[in-house]
Motif scaffolding. Structure first.
Motif, PDB file in Angstrom:
ATOM      1  N   GLN A   1      -7.776  -8.036  -8.912  1.00  0.00           N
ATOM      2  CA  GLN A   1      -6.126  -8.186  -9.586  1.00  0.00           C
ATOM      3  C   GLN A   1      -6.711  -7.586 -10.655  1.00  0.00           C
ATOM      4  O   GLN A   1      -7.358  -8.161 -11.598  1.00  0.00           O
TER       5      GLN A   1
ATOM      6  N   LYS B   1      -7.349  -4.393  -2.880  1.00  0.00           N
ATOM      7  CA  LYS B   1      -8.804  -5.241  -1.152  1.00  0.00           C
ATOM      8  C   LYS B   1      -9.973  -3.843  -1.372  1.00  0.00           C
ATOM      9  O   LYS B   1      -9.378  -2.553  -0.162  1.00  0.00           O
TER      10      LYS B   1
ATOM     11  N   LYS C   1       0.419  -1.361   0.130  1.00  0.00           N
ATOM     12  CA  LYS C   1       0.316  -0.238  -0.308  1.00  0.00           C
ATOM     13  C   LYS C   1       0.546   1.242   0.154  1.00  0.00           C
ATOM     14  O   LYS C   1       0.617   2.090  -1.018  1.00  0.00           O
TER      15      LYS C   1
ATOM     16  N   ASN D   1     -10.480 -13.609  -7.717  1.00  0.00           N
ATOM     17  CA  ASN D   1     -11.235 -14.658  -7.216  1.00  0.00           C
ATOM     18  C   ASN D   1     -10.617 -16.066  -8.910  1.00  0.00           C
ATOM     19  O   ASN D   1     -11.447 -17.068  -9.026  1.00  0.00           O
TER      20      ASN D   1
ATOM     21  N   GLN E   1     -12.380  -1.994   1.030  1.00  0.00           N
ATOM     22  CA  GLN E   1     -12.754  -1.097   1.966  1.00  0.00           C
ATOM     23  C   GLN E   1     -14.270  -0.815   2.205  1.00  0.00           C
ATOM     24  O   GLN E   1     -14.889  -0.305   0.868  1.00  0.00           O
TER      25      GLN E   1
ATOM     26  N   LYS F   1      -1.674  -2.987  -4.075  1.00  0.00           N
ATOM     27  CA  LYS F   1      -0.433  -3.876  -4.457  1.00  0.00           C
ATOM     28  C   LYS F   1      -0.297  -3.978  -5.426  1.00  0.00           C
ATOM     29  O   LYS F   1      -0.848  -4.042  -6.388  1.00  0.00           O
TER      30      LYS F   1
ATOM     31  N   GLY G   1      -3.162  -5.010  -7.111  1.00  0.00           N
ATOM     32  CA  GLY G   1      -4.483  -5.177  -6.974  1.00  0.00           C
ATOM     33  C   GLY G   1      -4.657  -4.153  -5.936  1.00  0.00           C
ATOM     34  O   GLY G   1      -4.481  -3.477  -5.673  1.00  0.00           O
TER      35      GLY G   1
ATOM     36  N   ASN H   1     -14.580  -5.688   0.805  1.00  0.00           N
ATOM     37  CA  ASN H   1     -13.826  -7.055   1.690  1.00  0.00           C
ATOM     38  C   ASN H   1     -12.909  -7.763   0.294  1.00  0.00           C
ATOM     39  O   ASN H   1     -12.617  -8.707   0.383  1.00  0.00           O
ATOM     40  N   ASP H   2     -13.259  -8.179  -1.265  1.00  0.00           N
ATOM     41  CA  ASP H   2     -12.668  -8.373  -1.763  1.00  0.00           C
ATOM     42  C   ASP H   2     -11.654  -8.232  -2.240  1.00  0.00           C
ATOM     43  O   ASP H   2     -11.357  -6.538  -2.544  1.00  0.00           O
ATOM     44  N   GLU H   3     -11.065  -8.695  -2.953  1.00  0.00           N
ATOM     45  CA  GLU H   3      -9.920  -8.226  -3.744  1.00  0.00           C
ATOM     46  C   GLU H   3      -9.465  -8.777  -5.120  1.00  0.00           C
ATOM     47  O   GLU H   3      -9.325  -9.625  -5.352  1.00  0.00           O
TER      48      GLU H   3
END
Length: 143
Positions: free
Chosen positions: A106, A41, A9, A128, A43, A27, A39, A102-104
């Motif tokens: 990419q 995440k 971050k 995912n 929030q 990321k 990436g 809360n998903d990440e």
């Protein structure tokens, strides 16, 4: 999901022209001359989160900032200050699914052409390992 993390971050934020609360990349997983994997995440306090969902504008901004991160990191490696860039055009962004808080996510950017400060990139965003968005953008560096 790639597990190797090159930058986190704080380092990522230092390479982007955008500042909090407008940073949509946290990321960097990989970098080379013609590609980058970034990436985010998501929030709950993200300005593009609404009712637990990350909005289309947030996805597009994440894609654009992934391109900006590629430019910023390339200039960082040359020990030069990165110029400001702008989205010149967006070509057929296809959003198949919106991620949730809360998903990440990419994104993989691939540079297709680069000439005179104008860069054409292909972008694929996954959640995912499932493709949720893709498209092409032209970015232009400020002179």
């Amino acid at each position: 999901m790639k597990t190797t993390l090159l930058l986190e971050k704080e380092a990522v934020e230092n390479l982007l022209p955008q500042k909090f609360p407008f940073v949509m990349v946290d990321k960097m997983f990989s970098f080379d001359e013609t590609s980058l994997v970034s990436g985010l995440k998501i929030q709950s306090e993200n300005i593009f989160s609404e009712n637990g969902t990350f909005l289309e504008a947030g996805l597009i901004e994440h894609m654009a900032q992934s391109v900006a991160l590629h430019t910023g990191y390339a200039f960082f490696l040359k020990q030069e200050k990165a110029p400001t860039g702008y989205i010149g055009s967006i070509k057929q962004i296809d959003i198949k699914k919106l991620p949730n808080v809360n998903d990440e996510i990419q994104s993989t950017i691939t540079i297709l052409q680069e000439f005179a400060g104008i860069t054409l990139v292909d972008i694929v965003t996954t959640l995912n390992n499932e493709e949720i968005a893709s498209g092409q953008m032209k970015t232009v560096l400020a002179k």
